[in-house]
Design an enzyme around this catalytic site. Structure first.
Site, PDB file in Angstrom:
ATOM      1  N   LYS A 192       0.851  -1.202   0.000  1.00  0.00           N
ATOM      2  CA  LYS A 192       0.000   0.000   0.000  1.00  0.00           C
ATOM      3  C   LYS A 192       0.882   1.247   0.000  1.00  0.00           C
ATOM      4  O   LYS A 192       1.928   1.277   0.665  1.00  0.00           O
ATOM      5  CB  LYS A 192      -0.901  -0.037   1.237  1.00  0.00           C
ATOM      6  CG  LYS A 192      -1.989   1.044   1.258  1.00  0.00           C
ATOM      7  CD  LYS A 192      -2.877   0.924   2.504  1.00  0.00           C
ATOM      8  CE  LYS A 192      -3.996   1.964   2.499  1.00  0.00           C
ATOM      9  NZ  LYS A 192      -4.858   1.895   3.698  1.00  0.00           N
TER      10      LYS A 192
ATOM     11  N   SER B 153      -9.933   2.352   2.691  1.00  0.00           N
ATOM     12  CA  SER B 153      -8.961   3.019   1.855  1.00  0.00           C
ATOM     13  C   SER B 153      -8.017   2.059   1.123  1.00  0.00           C
ATOM     14  O   SER B 153      -7.415   2.448   0.125  1.00  0.00           O
ATOM     15  CB  SER B 153      -8.118   3.965   2.707  1.00  0.00           C
ATOM     16  OG  SER B 153      -7.328   3.248   3.637  1.00  0.00           O
TER      17      SER B 153
ATOM     18  N   SER C  54     -10.417   0.129   6.943  1.00  0.00           N
ATOM     19  CA  SER C  54      -9.763   0.231   5.635  1.00  0.00           C
ATOM     20  C   SER C  54      -9.116  -1.046   5.121  1.00  0.00           C
ATOM     21  O   SER C  54      -8.709  -1.105   3.968  1.00  0.00           O
ATOM     22  CB  SER C  54      -8.695   1.335   5.675  1.00  0.00           C
ATOM     23  OG  SER C  54      -9.301   2.588   5.584  1.00  0.00           O
TER      24      SER C  54
END
Lengths: 503, 500
Positions: B83, B163, B187
């Site tokens: 990420k 997210s 998330s």
């Protein structure tokens, strides 16, 4: 140990155009913690390094970087608290104080608003022998210093040096117990002295390692006593804060100016606006920096990157057990053990180095005599020698001790001792050997003195007659004998002989 | 089932790949090439935002040597996506924000560093909502990631959630074997649920936050996003552990999570919190939840109706605390030292530099949260908002402590109140509608507990749905085992139809 008692000094009274006014002063002193590394990073705290060379990723607030508390800085804060006889909070916590400035990379300062590490303590501020003010300490908290913005290197740009960013500070907050400009300066002097004794701050004001924010208000006589009875601030005037003072002289001048400014406003029917002010030493005045309305909203909240700081009582106790002797105790001990006056004891204990020098020089000797020699001769000589520090003294305590021994044993006179001291100071060497080698020994042999005197009497019959009529003239013979013996004759012995022969 | 052809290699789980690597059936170089070629063909998914093929090939070579030498940890040679919130040394790490334009850290986050030390291969950086603020991956400066799943008979692009939307899309589409995610309010779990994969947020303090761009420090946790529960166990073990550089990291031993996957949950007491039945919740979510309850019961668990009375205050409390911390955490992005700096006009000073830089550098959602956070911390509002939210947080934590003290081992809830929604569908809506996506997940962050989302079935439109299990603090092993039992019972094997 002597139990010293003090009278409180009279508060400073300033006569206004209409009536008298008194001052009420509280101080926030920022003391840089003596530590090799910063409060939350391993970067060096060394002063004067190349700009931006002592900067860890967390100091520069790089993304994802986290603070980790430097345990030694915590220990130093605890040591300071103990030195100020303050309450140590076994649990404290860090908060973020948010504001934007280029030398504050995180956009917040990590500080301790809600739960400081040290609570209430006190400092005895000595004004003169027998007179001292007990100033209450409200709290001490740990916080990060900011960096340095440099605006005058380029016409279009500002530069930032982050070397100081994140360096540990102790903010030492007093109660409004200080009652005049001299007391304020004396408070800083005493606090600095204690910090230096503890080794928790070097007290270097020039480098900004100790700086003070001074809160000043004025009130009518009697109002302060009401405040002290009730602790209700409404009895006191509105205060203004003068920021970032780093000289005792400026502190006094700024307070004096500020008090008179406030008095003038009040006597003209105006009101004091609570605000932050700056002192301009060139003009000798304080100027408004920002008013209460313009004050930042710091949006304090608990720093989520740090767990509450929890200390063990045993750890605190261990620090307490190893505290050095502090100035008040040392002074009392010098008075008790060496029979010194409070004044002399104060002078000698101002710095640990001079106290230690004195103790070595006085070891097994006449303390008062040693104190006189250290204070009058050595300090005086160091001052003349480019204001040298005691740690740079060319005369060691052992050497000075031997000089004192030579005086005590009547080997040399006081006058010769001063000459000897000067030789030791400038050339070095063992005082005993110098006295021996240079024939500086005092002549106490009455036979030799008598021979010299007889010679002078024989050579000056007219003077002898005059002296017999007027005994005051006998001094002339004493002088002649001293001259004839190169100053080495024991003056007491000479006097006695002259009296006997002419009397 | 062992995939054999090159195209199939990226579909492997970590466990399969590990065994195949150790058995000499495949090399990390082959696995890595398979993933790189999948990534190359998957631009339409918007999952990867910075590819690092050279780094990946070099790491794969090194991993193969290590495997040959015979001392390879489980993650050795496994190609992963990271990420964009993780700082990776020398590789752009922007938190999907314009304000970190051009930023390449000189350091490696602890978590990605641990994975790399274990021999994992980094394929590149994954898309996400800007600063992890969002539930649809639509606030990214790179543009949104797209869910590899589509509704039956409908080509409308769907959100992969957020997210960690890029991570979820990449794993679901088999562009990599697994990915790192982070979870501040859901998330990891919400995107996992939206894309039919597994995602676990461990107990707060399990994974070091050092080197992960901070959103809300007291809530942020990293975790793995994987194809199944076993992989989650393997990868989590490699990611977590004490880190002296993060003061909130727990100094606890890391158990062998995979060894705890027995599938035996007989006698476990699993709570069903009544407050998680929300008004207007789609029938398919209610139905899935009921099925999950049945599955666990059939597996031998005792299902208990429980109450977590302060649940309804969790979302408002979360949307005070998270923005408050974010407003402070994001103050460092000021254009002074790194990242984007606005062009200044003649006569502009430092205030203009801050204002223009931050106006240009932050997207709308980030700006909204910075402003909300600034507001709730400001003098006069602090007690009414921030302090009250902190008190609510304590009550929520206590709710969980009470049920755990009553002998509950885990709690079963839906992960999300709906299946994946269409891209753009929510952007016009009130932001609060978007925030409602986190309604079942934020409680877990507020309480600092471990939570896992397991794909448990397909909804009426053929989209995956997830169930969430919440565990006791520090008992990720037990939680993973319960999730493993649920996974086995659910038997979820569906994959998205490839359209990209």
């Amino acid at each position: 140990m002597l139990d010293l008692t003090y009278d409180a000094p009279e508060p400073k009274v300033i006569a206004g155009a209409k009536h008298d006014w008194e001052l009420v002063i509280g101080m926030e002193v920022h003391a840089q913690v003596s530590s090799k590394a910063k409060l939350f990073s391993g970067a060096s705290t060394q002063f004067g390094a190349e700009p931006n060379s002592n900067v860890a990723f967390v100091d520069a607030a790089m993304p994802g970087m986290l603070p980790v508390i430097n345990e030694f800085c915590v220990e130093q804060a605890v040591r300071t608290g103990l030195g100020l006889k303050a309450q140590i909070h076994l649990k404290s916590a860090f908060d973020r104080k948010n504001y934007f400035y280029p030398d504050l990379p995180q956009g917040y300062q990590i500080s301790q608003l809600y739960e400081p590490i040290v609570g209430e303590g006190e400092i005895l501020v000595d004004m003169e022998p027998g007179i001292a003010r007990k100033v209450r300490i409200e709290r001490i908290h740990l916080e990060q210093d900011a960096g340095k913005s440099i605006h005058d290197m380029d016409p279009n740009m500002s530069f930032v040096d982050l070397n100081r960013t994140g360096v540990a500070l102790m903010e030492i907050v007093s109660r409004p117990d200080i009652r005049g400009p001299e007391e304020a300066a004396a408070y800083v002097v005493k606090l600095r002295q204690i910090l230096r004794y503890l080794g928790t701050c070097d007290g270097n004001m020039q480098n900004g390692n100790l700086r003070a924010d001074v809160n000043v208000s004025v009130c009518r006589p009697g109002a302060y006593e009401k405040y002290m009875e009730t602790q209700d601030f409404s009895h006191l005037g509105t205060r203004c804060e003068i920021k970032n003072m780093n000289s005792m002289r400026f502190i006094q001048a700024a307070i004096d100016f500020e008090a008179r400014r406030q008095i003038r406003i009040l006597e003209e029917g105006g009101e004091i606006v609570q605000e932050t002010r700056l002192y301009d030493p060139d003009k000798g005045e304080t100027r408004s920096m920002r008013s209460k309305e313009e004050a930042h909203d710091y949006r304090y909240f608990p720093c989520p990157d740090l767990l509450p700081l929890e200390l063990e009582q045993a750890w605190v106790d261990d620090i307490a057990a190893h505290l050095p002797e502090l100035p008040d105790e040392k002074k009392a001990r010098f008075m008790a053990d060496y029979g010194l006056t409070e004044y002399d004891a104060s002078v000698l204990t101002a710095e640990t180095a001079s106290a230690a020098f004195f103790e070595k020089a006085a070891d097994g000797r006449d303390g008062k005599l040693a104190a006189n020699w250290v204070i009058n001769e050595l300090f005086g000589r160091l001052r003349k020698d480019g204001d040298k520090d005691i740690t740079e003294s060319p005369v060691s305590p052992e050497q000075l001790g031997k000089v004192i021994d030579l005086i005590k044993s009547d080997t040399i006179s006081g006058k010769i001792a001063k000459e000897l001291f000067e030789i030791v100071y400038t050339e070095g060497g063992d005082p005993e050997e110098i006295v021996e080698a240079r024939g500086m020994k005092q002549v106490t042999d009455t036979g030799a003195i008598e021979a010299a005197l007889d010679e002078i009497i024989a050579a000056n019959p007219a003077q002898v007659e005059k002296a017999k009529e007027n005994p005051k003239l006998a001094g002339w013979f004493v002088g002649q004998v001293m001259k004839a013996t190169g100053g080495k004759a024991n003056p007491k012995a000479v006097n006695e002989l002259v009296q006997k022969k002419l009397g | 089932m062992m995939p054999v052809s090159g195209n199939e290699l990226s579909k492997m789980t970590i466990a399969e790949a590990r065994d195949a690597l150790r058995g000499g059936d495949v090399t990390s170089a082959e696995l890595t090439e398979a993933c790189l070629s999948q990534i190359e063909g998957a631009g339409a998914l918007g999952a990867f935002v910075h590819d690092t093929p050279e780094i990946a090939r070099e790491q794969a070579r090194a991993a193969d040597e290590r495997i040959k030498a015979g001392d390879a940890p489980d993650m050795c040679g496994i190609p992963l996506g990271i990420k964009d919130l993780f700082c990776t040394r020398g590789v752009p790490s922007q938190a999907a924000s314009r304000i970190l334009e051009g930023f390449k850290p000189e350091y490696e986050s602890t978590v990605s560093g641990k994975l790399l030390e274990a021999g994992a291969v980094m394929l590149g950086k994954l898309n996400m909502d800007e600063f992890a603020m969002g539930s649809s991956n639509e606030t990214s400066v790179y543009g949104n990631a797209v869910n590899p799943w589509r509704r039956e008979g409908d080509e409308a692009p769907l959100t992969p959630g957020g997210s960690s939307g890029g991570s979820a899309a990449a794993v679901a589409a088999d562009l990599c074997l697994a990915a790192t995610g982070t979870d501040t309010g859901g998330s990891i779990r919400q995107p996992a649920a939206f894309t039919g994969i597994t995602g676990i947020k461990p107990t707060y303090g399990r994974c070091s936050r050092w080197g992960i761009v901070a959103f809300a420090s007291s809530l942020d946790q990293a975790g793995p996003m994987t194809k199944d529960v076993r992989d989650a166990a393997i990868m989590l073990e490699a990611m977590c552990g004490h880190d002296a550089k993060d003061s909130t990291s727990a100094d606890l031993a890391v158990p062998d999570f995979e060894a705890m996957l027995t599938g035996d949950i007989k006698g476990k007491r699993i709570g069903i919190p009544k407050e998680y039945h929300m008004d207007g919740m789609p029938a398919e979510i209610e139905a899935l939840w009921a099925e999950g309850r049945k599955m666990l019961e059939d597996a031998g668990a005792e299902m208990v109706d429980i109450s977590l009375p302060h649940t309804k205050y969790a979302l408002p409390a979360y949307y005070v605390i998270a923005p408050a911390e974010a407003s402070s955490n994001l103050a460092r992005y000021d254009g002074v030292r790194y990242g984007h700096r606005a062009r200044l006009a003649q006569g502009d000073g430092i205030t203009e530099m801050y204002e223009k830089t931050r106006a240009e550098g932050f997207g709308h959602e980030v700006q909204r949260r910075v402003m909300v956070g600034t507001y709730v911390l400001s003098a006069g509002f602090y007690d009414a908002y921030y302090n009250r939210a902190r008190k609510v947080r304590t009550l929520i934590k206590r709710d969980f402590e009470t049920v755990f003290a009553d002998g509950i081992d885990a709690i079963l809830t839906p992960t999300t109140p709906s299946a994946a929604f269409g891209l753009g569908e929510m952007t016009e809506a009130d932001p609060v509608a978007m925030y409602l996506n986190d309604v079942f997940t934020v409680t877990v962050n507020l309480a600092g507990l471990p939570g896992i989302s397991v794909p448990a079935g397909l909804g009426s439109k053929g989209l995956p749905l997830g169930l969430q299990l919440i565990g006791r603090p520090w008992e990720e092993g037990d939680l993973l085992n319960t999730a493993y039992a649920l996974e086995q019972a659910a038997g979820f094997v569906a994959k998205p139809q490839k359209w990209w």
